[in-house]
Write a protein that holds these residues in place. Structure first.
Motif, PDB file in Angstrom:
ATOM      1  N   ASP A  85     -10.117  53.649 101.385  1.00  0.00           N
ATOM      2  CA  ASP A  85      -9.896  52.558 100.436  1.00  0.00           C
ATOM      3  C   ASP A  85     -11.105  51.658 100.248  1.00  0.00           C
ATOM      4  OD1 ASP A  85      -9.440  51.689 103.149  1.00  0.00           O
ATOM      5  OD2 ASP A  85      -8.634  49.818 102.329  1.00  0.00           O
ATOM      6  N   ARG A  86     -12.145  51.823 101.039  1.00  0.00           N
ATOM      7  CA  ARG A  86     -13.264  50.878 100.977  1.00  0.00           C
ATOM      8  C   ARG A  86     -14.239  51.144  99.844  1.00  0.00           C
ATOM      9  NH1 ARG A  86     -14.166  49.812 107.515  1.00  0.00           N
ATOM     10  NH2 ARG A  86     -12.204  48.632 107.751  1.00  0.00           N
ATOM     11  N   GLY A  87     -14.090  52.280  99.193  1.00  0.00           N
ATOM     12  CA  GLY A  87     -14.928  52.535  98.027  1.00  0.00           C
ATOM     13  C   GLY A  87     -14.373  51.932  96.753  1.00  0.00           C
ATOM     14  N   TRP A  88     -13.062  51.743  96.675  1.00  0.00           N
ATOM     15  CA  TRP A  88     -12.435  51.261  95.449  1.00  0.00           C
ATOM     16  C   TRP A  88     -12.881  49.849  95.048  1.00  0.00           C
ATOM     17  CZ3 TRP A  88      -7.482  53.614  97.806  1.00  0.00           C
ATOM     18  CH2 TRP A  88      -7.385  54.967  97.417  1.00  0.00           C
ATOM     19  N   PRO A  89     -13.055  48.899  95.980  1.00  0.00           N
ATOM     20  CA  PRO A  89     -13.556  47.587  95.557  1.00  0.00           C
ATOM     21  C   PRO A  89     -14.951  47.635  94.934  1.00  0.00           C
ATOM     22  CG  PRO A  89     -12.523  47.438  97.712  1.00  0.00           C
ATOM     23  CD  PRO A  89     -12.643  48.897  97.395  1.00  0.00           C
ATOM     24  N   ILE A  90     -15.769  48.562  95.385  1.00  0.00           N
ATOM     25  CA  ILE A  90     -17.113  48.701  94.807  1.00  0.00           C
ATOM     26  C   ILE A  90     -17.004  49.176  93.363  1.00  0.00           C
ATOM     27  CG2 ILE A  90     -19.342  49.865  95.020  1.00  0.00           C
ATOM     28  CD1 ILE A  90     -18.732  50.176  98.029  1.00  0.00           C
ATOM     29  N   ILE A  91     -16.126  50.147  93.127  1.00  0.00           N
ATOM     30  CA  ILE A  91     -15.918  50.637  91.759  1.00  0.00           C
ATOM     31  C   ILE A  91     -15.353  49.532  90.879  1.00  0.00           C
ATOM     32  CG2 ILE A  91     -14.603  52.277  90.356  1.00  0.00           C
ATOM     33  CD1 ILE A  91     -14.665  54.184  92.793  1.00  0.00           C
ATOM     34  N   ALA A  92     -14.386  48.774  91.410  1.00  0.00           N
ATOM     35  CA  ALA A  92     -13.775  47.692  90.627  1.00  0.00           C
ATOM     36  C   ALA A  92     -14.810  46.653  90.234  1.00  0.00           C
ATOM     37  CB  ALA A  92     -12.643  47.057  91.424  1.00  0.00           C
ATOM     38  N   LYS A  93     -15.717  46.323  91.142  1.00  0.00           N
ATOM     39  CA  LYS A  93     -16.754  45.344  90.815  1.00  0.00           C
ATOM     40  C   LYS A  93     -17.685  45.871  89.727  1.00  0.00           C
ATOM     41  CE  LYS A  93     -20.334  42.397  92.841  1.00  0.00           C
ATOM     42  NZ  LYS A  93     -21.029  41.997  94.098  1.00  0.00           N
ATOM     43  N   ARG A  94     -18.025  47.146  89.800  1.00  0.00           N
ATOM     44  CA  ARG A  94     -18.851  47.744  88.737  1.00  0.00           C
ATOM     45  C   ARG A  94     -18.200  47.531  87.374  1.00  0.00           C
ATOM     46  NH1 ARG A  94     -20.385  53.972  90.131  1.00  0.00           N
ATOM     47  NH2 ARG A  94     -21.790  53.678  91.922  1.00  0.00           N
ATOM     48  N   VAL A  95     -16.891  47.786  87.323  1.00  0.00           N
ATOM     49  CA  VAL A  95     -16.183  47.745  86.047  1.00  0.00           C
ATOM     50  C   VAL A  95     -16.033  46.315  85.545  1.00  0.00           C
ATOM     51  CG1 VAL A  95     -13.962  48.201  84.926  1.00  0.00           C
ATOM     52  CG2 VAL A  95     -14.971  49.922  86.444  1.00  0.00           C
ATOM     53  N   ARG A  96     -15.563  45.411  86.382  1.00  0.00           N
ATOM     54  CA  ARG A  96     -15.242  44.055  85.912  1.00  0.00           C
ATOM     55  C   ARG A  96     -16.469  43.239  85.547  1.00  0.00           C
ATOM     56  NH1 ARG A  96     -13.479  43.261  91.629  1.00  0.00           N
ATOM     57  NH2 ARG A  96     -15.128  42.099  92.713  1.00  0.00           N
ATOM     58  N   THR A  97     -17.645  43.646  86.054  1.00  0.00           N
ATOM     59  CA  THR A  97     -18.866  42.912  85.711  1.00  0.00           C
ATOM     60  C   THR A  97     -19.494  43.390  84.410  1.00  0.00           C
ATOM     61  OG1 THR A  97     -20.115  44.394  87.194  1.00  0.00           O
ATOM     62  CG2 THR A  97     -19.411  42.263  88.080  1.00  0.00           C
ATOM     63  N   VAL A  98     -18.910  44.407  83.792  1.00  0.00           N
ATOM     64  CA  VAL A  98     -19.286  44.783  82.425  1.00  0.00           C
ATOM     65  C   VAL A  98     -18.513  43.825  81.505  1.00  0.00           C
ATOM     66  CG1 VAL A  98     -19.204  46.568  80.650  1.00  0.00           C
ATOM     67  CG2 VAL A  98     -19.684  47.195  83.040  1.00  0.00           C
ATOM     68  N   PRO A  99     -19.195  42.941  80.764  1.00  0.00           N
ATOM     69  CA  PRO A  99     -18.510  41.881  80.018  1.00  0.00           C
ATOM     70  C   PRO A  99     -17.359  42.359  79.143  1.00  0.00           C
ATOM     71  CG  PRO A  99     -20.865  41.491  80.007  1.00  0.00           C
ATOM     72  CD  PRO A  99     -20.669  42.828  80.648  1.00  0.00           C
ATOM     73  N   GLU A 100     -17.542  43.466  78.432  1.00  0.00           N
ATOM     74  CA  GLU A 100     -16.481  43.937  77.544  1.00  0.00           C
ATOM     75  C   GLU A 100     -15.242  44.334  78.329  1.00  0.00           C
ATOM     76  OE1 GLU A 100     -15.673  47.309  74.075  1.00  0.00           O
ATOM     77  OE2 GLU A 100     -17.712  46.930  74.785  1.00  0.00           O
ATOM     78  N   TYR A 101     -15.433  45.033  79.438  1.00  0.00           N
ATOM     79  CA  TYR A 101     -14.294  45.397  80.268  1.00  0.00           C
ATOM     80  C   TYR A 101     -13.603  44.151  80.818  1.00  0.00           C
ATOM     81  CZ  TYR A 101     -15.020  50.492  80.539  1.00  0.00           C
ATOM     82  OH  TYR A 101     -15.108  51.834  80.263  1.00  0.00           O
ATOM     83  N   GLY A 102     -14.405  43.211  81.335  1.00  0.00           N
ATOM     84  CA  GLY A 102     -13.826  42.007  81.908  1.00  0.00           C
ATOM     85  C   GLY A 102     -12.908  41.291  80.944  1.00  0.00           C
ATOM     86  N   GLN A 103     -13.354  41.122  79.711  1.00  0.00           N
ATOM     87  CA  GLN A 103     -12.546  40.441  78.708  1.00  0.00           C
ATOM     88  C   GLN A 103     -11.301  41.246  78.346  1.00  0.00           C
ATOM     89  OE1 GLN A 103     -13.012  37.323  77.783  1.00  0.00           O
ATOM     90  NE2 GLN A 103     -11.075  37.482  76.655  1.00  0.00           N
ATOM     91  N   MET A 104     -11.428  42.551  78.268  1.00  0.00           N
ATOM     92  CA  MET A 104     -10.279  43.394  77.936  1.00  0.00           C
ATOM     93  C   MET A 104      -9.187  43.293  79.003  1.00  0.00           C
ATOM     94  SD  MET A 104     -12.082  46.835  76.391  1.00  0.00           S
ATOM     95  CE  MET A 104     -10.532  47.578  75.832  1.00  0.00           C
ATOM     96  N   PHE A 105      -9.589  43.253  80.258  1.00  0.00           N
ATOM     97  CA  PHE A 105      -8.604  43.127  81.333  1.00  0.00           C
ATOM     98  C   PHE A 105      -7.894  41.778  81.273  1.00  0.00           C
ATOM     99  CE2 PHE A 105     -10.816  46.712  83.425  1.00  0.00           C
ATOM    100  CZ  PHE A 105      -9.719  47.425  83.899  1.00  0.00           C
ATOM    101  N   VAL A 106      -8.622  40.725  80.995  1.00  0.00           N
ATOM    102  CA  VAL A 106      -8.012  39.398  80.877  1.00  0.00           C
ATOM    103  C   VAL A 106      -6.948  39.398  79.777  1.00  0.00           C
ATOM    104  CG1 VAL A 106      -8.431  36.989  80.259  1.00  0.00           C
ATOM    105  CG2 VAL A 106      -9.999  38.167  81.826  1.00  0.00           C
ATOM    106  N   GLN A 107      -7.229  40.064  78.691  1.00  0.00           N
ATOM    107  CA  GLN A 107      -6.291  40.097  77.569  1.00  0.00           C
ATOM    108  C   GLN A 107      -5.094  41.014  77.825  1.00  0.00           C
ATOM    109  OE1 GLN A 107      -8.704  41.193  74.198  1.00  0.00           O
ATOM    110  NE2 GLN A 107      -9.662  39.179  74.026  1.00  0.00           N
ATOM    111  N   ALA A 108      -5.304  42.076  78.611  1.00  0.00           N
ATOM    112  CA  ALA A 108      -4.257  43.087  78.768  1.00  0.00           C
ATOM    113  C   ALA A 108      -3.305  42.819  79.932  1.00  0.00           C
ATOM    114  CB  ALA A 108      -4.888  44.465  78.935  1.00  0.00           C
ATOM    115  N   PHE A 109      -3.737  42.053  80.930  1.00  0.00           N
ATOM    116  CA  PHE A 109      -2.923  41.819  82.118  1.00  0.00           C
ATOM    117  C   PHE A 109      -2.639  40.331  82.264  1.00  0.00           C
ATOM    118  CE2 PHE A 109      -4.892  45.893  82.903  1.00  0.00           C
ATOM    119  CZ  PHE A 109      -3.931  46.626  83.594  1.00  0.00           C
ATOM    120  N   ASP A 110      -1.377  39.965  82.275  1.00  0.00           N
ATOM    121  CA  ASP A 110      -0.991  38.557  82.343  1.00  0.00           C
ATOM    122  C   ASP A 110      -1.480  37.871  83.611  1.00  0.00           C
ATOM    123  OD1 ASP A 110       0.294  38.802  79.921  1.00  0.00           O
ATOM    124  OD2 ASP A 110       2.282  39.131  80.799  1.00  0.00           O
TER     125      ASP A 110
END
Length: 428
Positions: free
Chosen positions: A177-202
């Protein structure tokens, strides 16, 4: 044929026949599915940023790759034309099993996934699933499909890469499970992804709140909504539209022989495990204490000898689009795999029938297991199938019926492959 006998045949076929529709699937959120579509084709999820989910489950190949055994991390290209890479990036091993179909994974009846069933719905670990991550699988994954989507990211030869190549590998080497936080950080620090997640998840107030759970749920939403199929000629037959004559003969053969005993229900699978003795080849799915290049199937999960060489029954919907066939893609044609079922232990299979891209440095391994007489005898002894008499015409009719399970819109998916992804990495 005698009228009474014909009535019995048709009656048996109708009794076994079951249809599906849009209400039979896990509900999904369109905004989450849109994120999942992008992530599915974004190589940002892989350790070395060089392969995506879509590389081996591509829209151009009906959610598969057209290979017997896939070319994973380090390869180049898509589908049957994919090559093994060069230099330091070249693959070190073929993927041990055929890329499984994605069709209808979100159907409400599905409760187990992978060829060996190593992912099931369960409360054993308090996170909703019995999986290779055991208690380390995070809570909050909202479907079996969402959970499944996380494991290729932690598989060395699929998406993760080799030890020393990236930080994810080292983390997973310590604990899955220790690799998944690294992947999540890669994704959420891409501005477009970050904003999309904010809009899609309450519950996501800012990009920093995004974890691998939201990534998995987005991938699950995409896979569930994208790969639904229930508009085949067979589905029309269920509502009164006749099948072509050869497909109708095949339908009667299918439902009145043993085919429907395992390929049962609306998805044509009993979701159980059977040893059918497919020709062995490839690197095998070795275990830490068992380094023989074999694949013991379900036994690898249960450690029960009775489960040796058993594999999960695949769904047959859209099966005509997902060659080659079997857990290792041994047979390139439907006729071939049908004939294998009719003649258990048939020796007519030859290695050239396996669709394996040329990898000279792995050639010595590809068919080595076939030289192990004792292992071949063990696999042959485990076969559950019984011979059945099928003529060439019977096989042709069965193939026609299996083609009638192909959805009319199977090759025109609702979302499809994106042209580009937010990370800016190339899309296969």
């Amino acid at each position: 044929m005698h009228t009474a006998l014909l009535g019995l045949i048709l009656g048996a076929g109708m009794a076994a026949a079951q249809g599906i529709g849009p209400d039979d699937y896990i509900p999904t959120d369109p905004d989450q599915a849109r994120i999942g579509q992008l992530l599915f084709y974004d190589k940002i999820l892989s350790g070395n940023r060089n392969i995506s989910c879509g590389t081996c489950h591509h829209h151009d190949h009906a959610g598969g790759d057209g290979l017997s055994l896939g070319i994973g991390e380090g390869g180049v290209g898509v589908g049957p034309e994919r090559t093994a890479g060069t230099g330091a990036d070249a693959i070190r091993k073929r993927i041990p099993r055929n890329a499984p179909s994605l069709w209808n994974l979100g159907h409400n009846s599905i409760d187990i996934l992978f060829h060996d069933g190593r992912l099931t719905v369960s409360d054993i670990y308090g996170n909703g699933f019995d999986s290779p991550a055991e208690e380390w699988l995070p809570e909050g994954l909202d479907s079996l499909v969402a959970a499944q989507a996380l494991f290729p990211m932690t598989a060395q030869f699929e998406m993760m890469g080799n030890l020393g190549e990236n930080d994810i590998v080292g983390a997973v080497h310590n604990r899955i499970d220790r690799g998944w936080p690294i992947i999540a950080k890669r994704v959420r620090t891409v501005p477009e992804y970050g904003q999309m997640f904010v809009q899609a998840f309450d519950h996501v107030a800012e990009p920093g709140d995004v974890t691998i759970v939201e990534i998995g749920n987005s991938l699950g939403a995409f896979i569930i909504s994208e790969w639904q199929s229930y508009d085949s000629p067979y589905d029309k037959w269920l509502t009164g539209t006749p099948l072509p004559e050869d497909a109708e003969r095949g339908r009667q053969l299918f439902f009145n022989n043993r085919c429907a005993s395992c390929h049962a229900g609306p998805l044509f699978t009993d979701q159980s495990f059977h040893a059918i003795g497919l020709p062995a080849f490839g690197p095998g799915r070795t275990r830490r204490w068992d380094q023989i290049s074999r694949d013991v199937g379900r036994m690898a999960e249960t450690n029960l000898l009775v489960d040796a060489y058993k594999f999960r029954t695949p769904s047959l919907r859209n099966v005509a689009l997902t060659a080659p066939y079997g857990h290792n893609g041994a047979y390139p044609t439907l006729a071939g795999i049908i004939r294998h079922h009719a003649i258990p232990g048939d020796t007519s299979w030859t290695p050239d029938m396996a669709n394996l891209p040329d990898v000279p440095w792995l050639t010595a391994v590809d068919f080595a297991i076939r030289e192990d007489g004792a292992e071949m005898a063990r696999q042959a002894a485990a076969i559950e199938l019984r011979p059945i008499s099928l003529s060439d015409d019977d096989i042709a009719d069965l193939v026609a019926f299996l083609n009638a399970l192909t959805g009319e819109t199977a090759l025109t998916r609702p979302m499809g492959r994106p042209r580009n992804v937010p990370s800016g990495l190339p899309v296969d």
